[in-house]
Write a protein that holds these residues in place. Structure first.
Motif, PDB file in Angstrom:
ATOM      1  N   VAL A  33      -8.637  51.531  68.183  1.00 54.09           N
ATOM      2  CA  VAL A  33      -8.816  53.058  68.460  1.00 54.09           C
ATOM      3  C   VAL A  33      -9.258  53.478  69.964  1.00 54.09           C
ATOM      4  CG1 VAL A  33     -10.094  54.927  67.444  1.00 54.09           C
ATOM      5  CG2 VAL A  33      -9.064  53.342  65.864  1.00 54.09           C
ATOM      6  N   GLU A  34     -10.278  52.551  70.338  1.00 56.87           N
ATOM      7  CA  GLU A  34     -10.781  52.916  71.528  1.00 56.87           C
ATOM      8  C   GLU A  34      -9.571  52.675  72.737  1.00 56.87           C
ATOM      9  OE1 GLU A  34     -13.985  51.085  74.875  1.00 56.87           O
ATOM     10  OE2 GLU A  34     -13.800  50.068  73.175  1.00 56.87           O
ATOM     11  N   VAL A  36      -6.395  53.247  72.196  1.00 57.45           N
ATOM     12  CA  VAL A  36      -5.291  54.392  71.943  1.00 57.45           C
ATOM     13  C   VAL A  36      -6.072  55.440  72.956  1.00 57.45           C
ATOM     14  CG1 VAL A  36      -4.565  56.049  70.382  1.00 57.45           C
ATOM     15  CG2 VAL A  36      -4.475  53.598  69.705  1.00 57.45           C
ATOM     16  N   ARG A  37      -7.337  55.617  72.673  1.00 58.39           N
ATOM     17  CA  ARG A  37      -7.921  56.860  73.351  1.00 58.39           C
ATOM     18  C   ARG A  37      -7.912  56.736  74.706  1.00 58.39           C
ATOM     19  NH1 ARG A  37     -11.948  57.816  68.459  1.00 58.39           N
ATOM     20  NH2 ARG A  37     -10.683  59.336  67.201  1.00 58.39           N
ATOM     21  N   VAL A  67      -6.183  52.500  61.663  1.00 63.99           N
ATOM     22  CA  VAL A  67      -6.441  52.837  62.980  1.00 63.99           C
ATOM     23  C   VAL A  67      -5.830  54.395  62.820  1.00 63.99           C
ATOM     24  CG1 VAL A  67      -5.205  52.931  65.247  1.00 63.99           C
ATOM     25  CG2 VAL A  67      -5.941  50.737  63.988  1.00 63.99           C
ATOM     26  N   ILE A  68      -4.513  54.875  62.159  1.00 64.15           N
ATOM     27  CA  ILE A  68      -4.388  55.871  62.061  1.00 64.15           C
ATOM     28  C   ILE A  68      -5.287  57.014  61.540  1.00 64.15           C
ATOM     29  CG2 ILE A  68      -2.507  57.459  60.684  1.00 64.15           C
ATOM     30  CD1 ILE A  68      -1.425  56.118  63.120  1.00 64.15           C
ATOM     31  N   LEU A  71      -7.712  58.470  63.821  1.00 64.64           N
ATOM     32  CA  LEU A  71      -7.397  59.304  65.055  1.00 64.64           C
ATOM     33  C   LEU A  71      -7.384  60.556  64.534  1.00 64.64           C
ATOM     34  CD1 LEU A  71      -4.333  57.138  66.419  1.00 64.64           C
ATOM     35  CD2 LEU A  71      -6.665  57.254  67.151  1.00 64.64           C
ATOM     36  N   ASP A  72      -7.314  61.759  65.542  1.00 71.20           N
ATOM     37  CA  ASP A  72      -7.419  63.024  65.061  1.00 71.20           C
ATOM     38  C   ASP A  72      -5.627  63.363  65.204  1.00 71.20           C
ATOM     39  OD1 ASP A  72      -6.469  63.932  67.701  1.00 71.20           O
ATOM     40  OD2 ASP A  72      -8.680  64.412  68.178  1.00 71.20           O
ATOM     41  N   GLU A  75      -3.922  63.094  68.211  1.00 73.58           N
ATOM     42  CA  GLU A  75      -3.766  61.695  68.929  1.00 73.58           C
ATOM     43  C   GLU A  75      -2.615  61.250  68.035  1.00 73.58           C
ATOM     44  OE1 GLU A  75      -8.460  60.763  70.295  1.00 73.58           O
ATOM     45  OE2 GLU A  75      -7.867  60.575  68.185  1.00 73.58           O
ATOM     46  N   ARG A  76      -2.743  61.171  66.856  1.00 72.17           N
ATOM     47  CA  ARG A  76      -1.702  60.826  65.644  1.00 72.17           C
ATOM     48  C   ARG A  76      -0.161  61.437  66.296  1.00 72.17           C
ATOM     49  NH1 ARG A  76      -5.474  62.045  61.687  1.00 72.17           N
ATOM     50  NH2 ARG A  76      -4.135  63.841  61.024  1.00 72.17           N
ATOM     51  N   CYS A  79       1.554  59.117  68.344  1.00 70.83           N
ATOM     52  CA  CYS A  79       1.655  57.726  67.934  1.00 70.83           C
ATOM     53  C   CYS A  79       2.573  57.274  67.191  1.00 70.83           C
ATOM     54  CB  CYS A  79       0.087  57.442  67.457  1.00 70.83           C
ATOM     55  SG  CYS A  79      -1.277  57.216  68.764  1.00 70.83           S
TER      56      CYS A  79
END
Length: 311
Positions: A33-34, A36-37, A67-68, A71-72, A75-76, A79
């Motif tokens: 997650v980190e 991804v961001r 992981v999904i 995310l907000d 963000e999703r 992805c």
């Protein structure tokens, strides 16, 4: 002749899906997650972040839906998640996925080895997958693996790829991904196939997914862009490979591709952030970087803005 500038081409990092398939080390969910961001903040427009493949076959991606879930919505929306059946789409949609990469191989032999069915069965199920995505406001890409060579049957006829792109059952997809799964294609070959795909794609974006097995990753991506591709795939550190494609090396390195393309959003400081993110990821996985641009950034050319500053 394609007149699109390199700055208009999207680069999608696939380290968190294709990149993790063959690594012995593991990234935890929080670390994914980190990452991804970090990538999204740095400006990378789209990511591939996981897979609905069976966890026993690809254990590194077993936490994709976790992981999904972390995310907000914004963000999703940037992805993509790998799927191969309508059931995959429905399960992923229930977890909040809205971008689905529906994958099949161009050859029956590899499609059976990879997802357990022939090509016709995968194509026949595609309209149902599109309907399941539409029901939640989602988007589906048609991803064609082994578009150049198959590890089981050898060279692939371009006409077969174009036939699948033109198949009316894919009309509801938004993109067509042409994948050099083994990394054996050369730039002229890539350019010719991508250029030929523009017509049957009928307005859908062409995405080129390349591997760097023969050192042609960046050259092939640039050839794809010149021929009309609107997005190219890559992975931080050049991670990647397919469990069912023996001999395939890692993806084209994101650092190398960004250094070559120089998209409008990228500056040296942002490039440094991505190099450092790749360093952290590779250290946690116990993997070496295959990126030449990352090696250059760590070099001694301090008069060059793209070299990492001294600390």
């Amino acid at each position: 002749m394609n007149t699109r500038s390199n700055g208009d081409v999207a680069v999608r990092d696939v380290a968190l899906r294709d990149g993790l398939q063959l690594t012995e080390g593991r990234l935890g969910t929080a670390g994914k997650v980190e990452l991804v961001r970090t990538l999204l903040r740095s400006g990378v427009p789209e990511l591939e972040v996981g897979s609905m493949a069976r966890p026993d076959l690809v254990p590194a991606l077993a936490d994709t839906l976790d992981v999904i879930g972390a995310l907000d919505e914004a963000e999703r929306d940037r992805c993509w998640v790998w799927v191969a059946t309508p059931g995959h789409v429905r399960r992923a949609a229930d977890a909040g996925v809205r971008r689905f990469q529906y994958c099949l191989s161009v050859t029956d032999a590899h499609n059976r080895a990879n997802i357990g069915r022939d090509v016709e069965t995968s194509m026949a199920a595609l309209p149902e997958a599109v309907r399941a995505a539409d029901a939640v406001g989602g988007k589906v890409q048609l991803c064609l693996a082994t578009a150049f060579t198959c590890p089981l049957t050898g060279p692939v006829e371009p006409g077969r790829v174009l036939e699948l792109i033109a198949d009316p059952r894919g009309a509801g997809t938004v993109d067509v991904v042409v994948a050099d799964t083994l990394g054996q294609a050369h730039p002229r070959q890539v350019g010719e196939l991508v250029a030929a795909a523009v017509g049957p794609a009928a307005g859908r974006r062409i995405v080129f997914h390349g591997h760097d097995t023969w050192g042609m990753g960046v050259a092939n991506a640039l050839a794809a862009v010149e021929a009309g591709a609107g997005m190219v795939d890559s992975a931080l550190g050049g991670l990647g490979g397919c469990p069912f494609a023996p001999g395939a090396s890692g993806n084209t390195a994101t650092e190398d591709l960004l250094f070559a393309l120089r998209p409008d959003w990228l500056d040296p400081e942002g490039f440094h952030d991505l190099v450092r993110a790749g360093d952290r990821m590779l250290a946690e996985l116990g993997e070496r970087s295959r990126s030449r641009a990352s090696a250059g950034a760590h070099g001694n050319g301090r008069e060059f803005d793209w070299t990492l500053p001294t600390t």
